[in-house]
Design a protein around this motif. Structure first.
Motif, mmCIF file in Angstrom:
data_model
loop_
_atom_site.group_PDB
_atom_site.id
_atom_site.type_symbol
_atom_site.label_atom_id
_atom_site.label_comp_id
_atom_site.label_asym_id
_atom_site.label_seq_id
_atom_site.Cartn_x
_atom_site.Cartn_y
_atom_site.Cartn_z
ATOM 1 N N ALA A 22 0.836 -1.191 0.000
ATOM 2 C CA ALA A 22 0.000 0.000 0.000
ATOM 3 C C ALA A 22 0.873 1.243 0.000
ATOM 4 C CB ALA A 22 -0.895 0.003 1.237
ATOM 5 N N THR A 23 0.449 2.256 -0.711
ATOM 6 C CA THR A 23 1.236 3.476 -0.801
ATOM 7 C C THR A 23 0.600 4.631 -0.032
ATOM 8 O OG1 THR A 23 0.124 4.077 -2.848
ATOM 9 C CG2 THR A 23 2.203 2.862 -3.037
ATOM 10 N N ASP A 24 -0.405 4.355 0.768
ATOM 11 C CA ASP A 24 -1.083 5.430 1.479
ATOM 12 C C ASP A 24 -0.456 5.735 2.832
ATOM 13 O OD1 ASP A 24 -1.886 2.992 2.447
ATOM 14 O OD2 ASP A 24 -3.953 3.573 2.768
ATOM 15 N N ASN A 25 0.612 5.061 3.204
ATOM 16 C CA ASN A 25 1.238 5.260 4.499
ATOM 17 C C ASN A 25 2.745 5.448 4.320
ATOM 18 O OD1 ASN A 25 1.894 5.345 7.182
ATOM 19 N ND2 ASN A 25 1.541 3.190 7.545
ATOM 20 N N GLN A 26 3.137 6.372 3.458
ATOM 21 C CA GLN A 26 4.546 6.623 3.183
ATOM 22 C C GLN A 26 4.961 7.961 3.776
ATOM 23 O OE1 GLN A 26 6.712 4.460 1.243
ATOM 24 N NE2 GLN A 26 5.041 3.148 1.868
ATOM 25 N N VAL A 27 6.189 8.009 4.295
ATOM 26 C CA VAL A 27 6.716 9.239 4.843
ATOM 27 C C VAL A 27 8.192 9.345 4.465
ATOM 28 C CG1 VAL A 27 7.281 8.199 7.088
ATOM 29 C CG2 VAL A 27 6.893 10.642 6.939
ATOM 30 N N ARG B 220 7.457 3.775 6.474
ATOM 31 C CA ARG B 220 6.033 3.713 6.783
ATOM 32 C C ARG B 220 5.805 4.057 8.242
ATOM 33 N NH1 ARG B 220 6.210 -1.529 6.838
ATOM 34 N NH2 ARG B 220 8.332 -1.553 6.116
ATOM 35 N N LEU B 221 4.749 4.819 8.516
ATOM 36 C CA LEU B 221 4.394 5.115 9.896
ATOM 37 C C LEU B 221 3.815 3.868 10.553
ATOM 38 C CD1 LEU B 221 2.709 8.606 9.515
ATOM 39 C CD2 LEU B 221 4.975 8.102 10.443
ATOM 40 N N ASN B 222 4.186 3.647 11.804
ATOM 41 C CA ASN B 222 3.712 2.490 12.548
ATOM 42 C C ASN B 222 3.265 2.961 13.929
ATOM 43 O OD1 ASN B 222 3.224 -0.200 13.221
ATOM 44 N ND2 ASN B 222 5.276 -0.463 14.061
ATOM 45 N N TYR B 223 2.016 2.695 14.279
ATOM 46 C CA TYR B 223 1.468 3.054 15.584
ATOM 47 C C TYR B 223 1.426 1.803 16.444
ATOM 48 C CZ TYR B 223 -1.881 4.649 19.089
ATOM 49 O OH TYR B 223 -2.508 4.977 20.261
ATOM 50 N N ILE C 40 4.327 6.500 17.888
ATOM 51 C CA ILE C 40 4.327 6.458 16.435
ATOM 52 C C ILE C 40 5.788 6.392 16.017
ATOM 53 C CG2 ILE C 40 3.781 7.691 14.315
ATOM 54 C CD1 ILE C 40 1.415 8.945 15.779
ATOM 55 N N VAL D 270 8.703 5.110 12.721
ATOM 56 C CA VAL D 270 8.856 4.943 11.283
ATOM 57 C C VAL D 270 9.604 3.634 11.039
ATOM 58 C CG1 VAL D 270 9.863 5.876 9.169
ATOM 59 C CG2 VAL D 270 8.883 7.429 10.868
#
Length: 154
Positions: free
Chosen positions: A2-7, A81-84, A98, A100
């Motif tokens: 998925a490309t919606d969680n890129q930073v 990717r962000l990781n919570y 949060i 990365v």
């Protein structure tokens, strides 16, 4: 993927990276980085904006390379990717963070130079499963296998 969680972050390491290994042998490198923005005020004077701090996790070969290459103060570019995640401390209080999960880490060349040393690739069953390895893939209807190499021929 998925490309919606890129930073992508650009900043400086606040401490030396810490390299550890999981019980099954996977390398993990953790470090923190400080990110701030510089801007010009109304009088044309440069000002530093507020600083944000991020915890970065890198795995396997990326982790080992980062730990070997980076030190406190190094300016880096991190893409990931962000990781919570949440957990409970010893007092029973719920905590969260949060972080990365790094896919790529590179030194910033804006105010520095770097010498790149390419690592030898490892293959076989004991390898870490990184993308750069040679793999066996079936070819054609006969089911024969042929070794396939990466695009760069390395």
């Amino acid at each position: 993927m998925a490309t919606d969680n890129q930073v992508t972050l650009v900043g400086n390491l606040t401490d030396d990276p810490e390299l550890r290994y999981t019980p099954n042998g996977a390398a993990v490198c953790k470090f923190r980085m400080a990110v701030n923005r510089r801007f010009q005020d109304q009088n044309g004077q440069w000002k530093d904006g507020e600083t944000s701090y991020f915890s970065i996790n890198a795995w396997r070969t990326l982790a080992e390379n980062a730990a070997e290459s980076l030190t406190r103060g190094t300016r880096v570019i991190v893409a990931g990717r962000l990781n919570y995640r949440t957990w409970e401390n010893q007092d029973g209080d719920k905590r969260s963070a949060i972080e990365v999960e790094a896919d790529e880490i590179a030194p910033s060349l804006k105010w520095a130079t770097a010498a790149v040393t390419r690592q030898a690739r490892s293959g076989g069953a004991s390898s870490s499963g990184d993308w750069g390895e040679k793999v066996a893939a079936p070819v054609g209807a006969g089911g024969t296998e042929q070794e396939d190499s990466p695009i760069d021929g390395g």
